[in-house]
Design a protein around this motif. Structure first.
Motif, PDB file in Angstrom:
ATOM      1  N   ASP A 183       0.855  -1.188   0.000  1.00  0.00           N
ATOM      2  CA  ASP A 183       0.000   0.000   0.000  1.00  0.00           C
ATOM      3  C   ASP A 183       0.895   1.244   0.000  1.00  0.00           C
ATOM      4  O   ASP A 183       1.622   1.496   0.959  1.00  0.00           O
ATOM      5  CB  ASP A 183      -0.888   0.001   1.246  1.00  0.00           C
ATOM      6  CG  ASP A 183      -1.911   1.132   1.227  1.00  0.00           C
ATOM      7  OD1 ASP A 183      -1.668   2.147   0.548  1.00  0.00           O
ATOM      8  OD2 ASP A 183      -2.944   1.004   1.906  1.00  0.00           O
ATOM      9  N   PRO A 184       0.863   2.049  -1.060  1.00  0.00           N
ATOM     10  CA  PRO A 184       1.756   3.211  -1.138  1.00  0.00           C
ATOM     11  C   PRO A 184       1.536   4.226  -0.026  1.00  0.00           C
ATOM     12  O   PRO A 184       2.480   4.913   0.381  1.00  0.00           O
ATOM     13  CB  PRO A 184       1.435   3.808  -2.520  1.00  0.00           C
ATOM     14  CG  PRO A 184       0.096   3.270  -2.886  1.00  0.00           C
ATOM     15  CD  PRO A 184      -0.002   1.925  -2.251  1.00  0.00           C
ATOM     16  N   LEU A 185       0.300   4.336   0.494  1.00  0.00           N
ATOM     17  CA  LEU A 185       0.045   5.269   1.592  1.00  0.00           C
ATOM     18  C   LEU A 185       0.762   4.825   2.863  1.00  0.00           C
ATOM     19  O   LEU A 185       1.337   5.646   3.595  1.00  0.00           O
ATOM     20  CB  LEU A 185      -1.468   5.380   1.837  1.00  0.00           C
ATOM     21  CG  LEU A 185      -2.285   6.005   0.694  1.00  0.00           C
ATOM     22  CD1 LEU A 185      -3.777   5.992   1.031  1.00  0.00           C
ATOM     23  CD2 LEU A 185      -1.814   7.432   0.422  1.00  0.00           C
ATOM     24  N   ILE A 186       0.741   3.512   3.122  1.00  0.00           N
ATOM     25  CA  ILE A 186       1.451   2.981   4.288  1.00  0.00           C
ATOM     26  C   ILE A 186       2.960   3.137   4.097  1.00  0.00           C
ATOM     27  O   ILE A 186       3.692   3.495   5.033  1.00  0.00           O
ATOM     28  CB  ILE A 186       1.078   1.505   4.510  1.00  0.00           C
ATOM     29  CG1 ILE A 186      -0.390   1.400   4.957  1.00  0.00           C
ATOM     30  CG2 ILE A 186       2.001   0.864   5.546  1.00  0.00           C
ATOM     31  CD1 ILE A 186      -0.871  -0.011   5.164  1.00  0.00           C
ATOM     32  N   THR A 187       3.411   2.889   2.872  1.00  0.00           N
ATOM     33  CA  THR A 187       4.840   3.048   2.567  1.00  0.00           C
ATOM     34  C   THR A 187       5.300   4.469   2.845  1.00  0.00           C
ATOM     35  O   THR A 187       6.345   4.694   3.469  1.00  0.00           O
ATOM     36  CB  THR A 187       5.118   2.689   1.095  1.00  0.00           C
ATOM     37  OG1 THR A 187       4.792   1.329   0.875  1.00  0.00           O
ATOM     38  CG2 THR A 187       6.570   2.921   0.744  1.00  0.00           C
ATOM     39  N   GLN A 188       4.528   5.431   2.400  1.00  0.00           N
ATOM     40  CA  GLN A 188       4.899   6.833   2.589  1.00  0.00           C
ATOM     41  C   GLN A 188       4.943   7.188   4.071  1.00  0.00           C
ATOM     42  O   GLN A 188       5.856   7.883   4.534  1.00  0.00           O
ATOM     43  CB  GLN A 188       3.912   7.740   1.849  1.00  0.00           C
ATOM     44  CG  GLN A 188       4.323   9.200   1.840  1.00  0.00           C
ATOM     45  CD  GLN A 188       5.686   9.414   1.202  1.00  0.00           C
ATOM     46  OE1 GLN A 188       5.969   8.884   0.140  1.00  0.00           O
ATOM     47  NE2 GLN A 188       6.534  10.176   1.865  1.00  0.00           N
ATOM     48  N   GLN A 189       3.945   6.717   4.819  1.00  0.00           N
ATOM     49  CA  GLN A 189       3.923   6.986   6.261  1.00  0.00           C
ATOM     50  C   GLN A 189       5.118   6.322   6.952  1.00  0.00           C
ATOM     51  O   GLN A 189       5.727   6.906   7.860  1.00  0.00           O
ATOM     52  CB  GLN A 189       2.609   6.476   6.877  1.00  0.00           C
ATOM     53  CG  GLN A 189       1.372   7.240   6.467  1.00  0.00           C
ATOM     54  CD  GLN A 189       1.368   8.664   6.997  1.00  0.00           C
ATOM     55  OE1 GLN A 189       1.977   8.970   8.010  1.00  0.00           O
ATOM     56  NE2 GLN A 189       0.688   9.553   6.288  1.00  0.00           N
ATOM     57  N   ALA A 190       5.472   5.127   6.506  1.00  0.00           N
ATOM     58  CA  ALA A 190       6.598   4.411   7.112  1.00  0.00           C
ATOM     59  C   ALA A 190       7.909   5.139   6.860  1.00  0.00           C
ATOM     60  O   ALA A 190       8.756   5.257   7.761  1.00  0.00           O
ATOM     61  CB  ALA A 190       6.668   2.986   6.557  1.00  0.00           C
ATOM     62  N   ILE A 191       8.088   5.617   5.636  1.00  0.00           N
ATOM     63  CA  ILE A 191       9.315   6.355   5.307  1.00  0.00           C
ATOM     64  C   ILE A 191       9.403   7.632   6.132  1.00  0.00           C
ATOM     65  O   ILE A 191      10.460   7.961   6.698  1.00  0.00           O
ATOM     66  CB  ILE A 191       9.359   6.682   3.798  1.00  0.00           C
ATOM     67  CG1 ILE A 191       9.533   5.397   2.996  1.00  0.00           C
ATOM     68  CG2 ILE A 191      10.495   7.656   3.495  1.00  0.00           C
ATOM     69  CD1 ILE A 191       9.446   5.593   1.493  1.00  0.00           C
ATOM     70  N   THR A 192       8.276   8.341   6.246  1.00  0.00           N
ATOM     71  CA  THR A 192       8.257   9.558   7.055  1.00  0.00           C
ATOM     72  C   THR A 192       8.555   9.237   8.515  1.00  0.00           C
ATOM     73  O   THR A 192       9.339   9.929   9.181  1.00  0.00           O
ATOM     74  CB  THR A 192       6.889  10.254   6.934  1.00  0.00           C
ATOM     75  OG1 THR A 192       6.599  10.506   5.565  1.00  0.00           O
ATOM     76  CG2 THR A 192       6.866  11.559   7.709  1.00  0.00           C
ATOM     77  N   GLY A 193       7.913   8.181   9.012  1.00  0.00           N
ATOM     78  CA  GLY A 193       8.165   7.764  10.390  1.00  0.00           C
ATOM     79  C   GLY A 193       9.624   7.398  10.627  1.00  0.00           C
ATOM     80  O   GLY A 193      10.207   7.733  11.673  1.00  0.00           O
ATOM     81  N   MET A 194      10.247   6.703   9.651  1.00  0.00           N
ATOM     82  CA  MET A 194      11.667   6.346   9.763  1.00  0.00           C
ATOM     83  C   MET A 194      12.529   7.592   9.901  1.00  0.00           C
ATOM     84  O   MET A 194      13.471   7.648  10.700  1.00  0.00           O
ATOM     85  CB  MET A 194      12.106   5.558   8.531  1.00  0.00           C
ATOM     86  CG  MET A 194      11.785   4.090   8.572  1.00  0.00           C
ATOM     87  SD  MET A 194      12.790   3.195   9.774  1.00  0.00           S
ATOM     88  CE  MET A 194      14.408   3.355   9.051  1.00  0.00           C
TER      89      MET A 194
END
Length: 741
Positions: A183-194
């Motif tokens: 899911d690209p939305l989850i991916t984006q949130q994960a990258i931001t969180g990292m």
């Protein structure tokens, strides 16, 4: 605490006055129930936070309540589903407001906890774990909430000179796996969180100096873009790139946090989620590739990997586990190798298949272990295997001389198993060793193994030598070919027929290898003729064939046109001997006395064919080299032949009598004067006469049946002229007679 409770009550009162519950009471029942649960749980959690309960017990209790709230809140329908409950825009707004406030309460609870204690960022890590347990949870909502709490924490952290957040490595590992989510939305949130996790990690206790230096640089500029440029750059370099993620994590996290990061990924390798397991494998490999030297839990990781490998030999992730060991060995050679040596099979809100890497530190450590001496012979074998695998797979340059000393010691180890294992590993590494500048220093101990009392070691040494020689540069080969050829000669009459056959054939192959350097080997070829000739009469076909093979090569190298005599249809032992002796007279007569000396030893053999052959050969050699022999030497030979003449075998007796007659004739003609003897020797050198057949083998064999029982040997004092009646020359026909029969 009072202020937190007051804020909560105010929010509740405001909501009650703005929402017309009677319009949506039934449809929003699940939302109201969840909301009230959130408020109730928040009150309990915050009350615990202000109590004097033991911190560890406090956190465990809070975490249990937060997990229950999580499951209730994130099991709700999606926002679109909730909106569909409303009949008009006003109801939709009320439902949406209630829905959002549920998550706001949960978020507020987490923010309050984190603001009081950065240790409780660990709750976010647990939320990722809970989220992955059930795909029905609102995963995008979870990730959004986690990111917002991390943003708050990253701002809050600036107020402290340093923080202690031991869970950052665990959280970073969980988020790094989600950076590849479908899911690209989850991916984006994960990258931001990292990004925010790494920013918080910069304020860890041991990063204080680094943080202060960056703050100082911030104060030197008034440009807000420059102040945040490092953080923004980190965000850009991590977009969808595992390598960048691994590098950033390794550079930012403290060693103990990075160890947690690696440990978490290691546990994920056996996840039921194959995509997650593969992503963990990629990240694990890349992180250790760049930053293995920072890991602090090396022993724990190696122990865990060994248990996994022991329990499940066929798991697809075993290759990854072995690669982890490889990378850790590069960074911590002493620690990991010592640990492997102890294992039974240390190196086999699988190591080779895994491309076990060679590194100077690892090699030098194994060298140190080997030099100090292992406790048992079995340990030596393990060390050899381990060391050889490192060299065999990766080491392509010249080895330090210290390592060659190791192999020399192992080859000559008193334990034959150690010697064989060392030789076997050298053979498998032939392509590597053949390229070494100092390879000759390794060949010599291999040759020394030819003298081993254990026949399996000798065979292994010969096979190892051929493996190296077959790949060795011919010019380097030529510098040791004489020594190698000479080492084969003693094995040509070895008691073990396997060794004997192999030595004879390998000698022939060496001559072929060195065809352009044959002159330097001619003297060794001449010296090998005695066993090669005598074993032509063996009962063992493979030994006879080996002798024919190598003799053919020898004759070719010496430029003697007599190879046709070795063919089955032309073969006659006496004819072969006669022609060899005639060729010796014409070009190598100075070697005749050495050949006589080499033949004498075979006269004492218990094998009949060797006695017969040696008796004939020494007769021809004596006849051809008469002018080279001293009276004392002849007397010794006569004495030896007389003993042979007392043999029980009647054919050997007859052959020995003829041979003794030859030497008696030579002795009779030798003058006592040294001057006359020297003159005669010179005369013979310049008037060489070809030999003719002497023994009439066909007649001697046929006469064996008619020898009288009272046959007595002729005494030494008898007239040498009448020892054995001479036969007319026309009777000496070339016939094939095998003494083996």
């Amino acid at each position: 605490m009072a202020q937190d409770t007051s804020n909560t009550m105010t929010r509740l009162q405001t909501l009650q006055t703005t929402v017309k519950w009677y319009h949506v009471e039934f449809k929003a029942e699940i939302l109201l129930d969840t909301y009230s649960t959130m408020l109730s749980d928040q009150s309990i959690i915050l009350a615990m936070n202000s109590s004097f309960i033991d911190p560890s017990l406090q956190f465990e209790s809070q975490l249990r309540i937060i997990e229950l709230s999580f499951k209730k809140a994130f099991s709700l329908p999606t926002l679109n589903t909730v909106k569909s409950m409303g009949k008009n825009p006003e109801e939709i707004r009320d439902l949406q407001s209630l829905y959002e406030n549920i998550f706001n309460v949960y978020e507020d609870t987490l923010i309050i906890l984190v603001s009081k204690d950065f240790y409780k960022i660990q709750i976010l890590k647990e939320m990722v774990t809970w989220m992955s347990q059930n795909k029905q949870y609102l995963q995008e909502r979870v990730m959004m909430l986690i990111t917002r709490v991390l943003i708050f924490a990253s701002r809050r952290v600036k107020k402290y000179p340093s923080i202690d957040a031991p869970c950052l490595g665990l959280l970073a590992a969980e988020l790094s796996l989600l950076c590849a989510h479908e899911d690209p939305l989850i991916t984006q949130q994960a990258i931001t969180g990292m990004n925010y996790v790494l920013k918080i990690a910069m304020y860890q206790k041991s990063n204080l100096v680094k943080r202060k230096s960056s703050v100082a640089s911030d104060r030197e500029t008034n440009n807000p873009k420059e102040i945040t440029s490092d953080f923004e750059l980190l965000s850009k370099t991590m977009q969808g790139d595992r390598s960048k993620i691994a590098q950033s994590v390794g550079q930012t996290l403290l060693p103990h946090l990075l160890s947690d990061f690696v440990w978490t990924l290691l546990r994920k390798l056996f996840s039921s989620n194959k995509e997650s397991a593969l992503e963990a494998a990629f990240l694990l490999n890349l992180t250790l590739e760049y930053h293995a030297q920072k890991i602090t839990t090396v022993s724990k990781i190696v122990d865990d990997i060994y248990e996994q490998l022991s329990g499940n030999f066929s798991h697809p992730m075993n290759v990854v586990l072995l690669r982890v060991i490889s990378l850790l060995t590069r960074a911590f050679p002493k620690k990991v190798i010592f640990q492997l040596m102890e294992f039974p099979v240390p190196a086999d809100k699988t190591l080779s298949e895994c491309n076990f890497p060679q590194f100077p530190e690892t090699l030098h450590y194994v060298y140190k272990v080997a030099v100090e001496g292992p406790r048992r012979s079995e340990d030596s074998i393990v060390t050899i295997i381990f060391f050889a695998e490192l060299l065999n797979n990766f080491f392509k340059e010249s080895l330090p001389k210290e390592f060659l000393v190791l192999f020399r010691n192992w080859i000559n180890d008193p334990n034959p198993s150690v010697g064989k294992m060392s030789l076997q590993k050298i053979a498998s590494m032939a392509p590597v060793f053949s390229e070494l500048e100092n390879v000759c220093n390794l060949l010599l101990p291999v040759l020394d193994a030819f003298l081993s009392k254990e026949y399996t070691v000798v065979i292994r040494a010969m096979l190892t030598l051929r493996n190296i020689l077959s790949k060795l540069d011919k010019e380097i080969y030529s510098t040791v070919c004489t020594r190698i050829a000479s080492s084969y000669c003693p094995l040509m009459d070895h008691v073990n027929s396997d060794i004997q056959c192999m030595a004879i054939r390998h000698f022939g192959e060496l001559l072929l290898d060195m065809s352009h350097y044959k002159r330097m080997l001619n003297h060794v070829i001449i010296g090998s003729l005695v066993p090669l000739l005598l074993f032509l009469e063996s009962n063992e076909i493979r030994l006879v064939n080996a002798c024919r093979y190598t003799l053919t090569i020898c004759f070719s190298q010496l430029k003697w046109s007599i190879s046709h005599l070795l063919r089955e249809e032309n073969y006659c032992f006496e004819s072969v001997v006669l022609n060899i002796c005639n060729n010796l007279l014409s070009s190598y007569e100075s070697y005749i006395t050495d050949l006589i000396s080499g033949t004498l030893g075979f006269l004492w053999s218990s094998r009949t064919f060797l006695k017969k052959g040696a008796t004939i050969l020494i007769g021809y050699l004596g006849k051809s080299g008469a002018h080279l022999l001293l009276k004392e030497e002849i007397d010794v030979m006569i004495e030896v032949i007389e003993r042979v003449a007392r043999d029980e075998d009647p054919v050997i007796k007859l052959l020995a009598e003829k041979t003794r007659k030859i030497f008696r004739e030579i002795a009779y003609r030798i003058a006592s004067s040294t001057i006359r003897q020297t003159f005669r020797r010179w005369a013979m050198m310049f008037h060489t006469k070809k030999l003719k057949l002497i023994y009439d083998l066909a007649n001697i064999t046929s006469l064996e049946e008619s020898i009288p029982e009272d046959f007595t040997e002729v005494k030494p004092e008898d007239n040498p002229e009448n020892l054995v009646e001479e036969k007319p020359e026309y009777l000496f026909q070339e016939k094939r007679v095998s003494f083996a029969s």
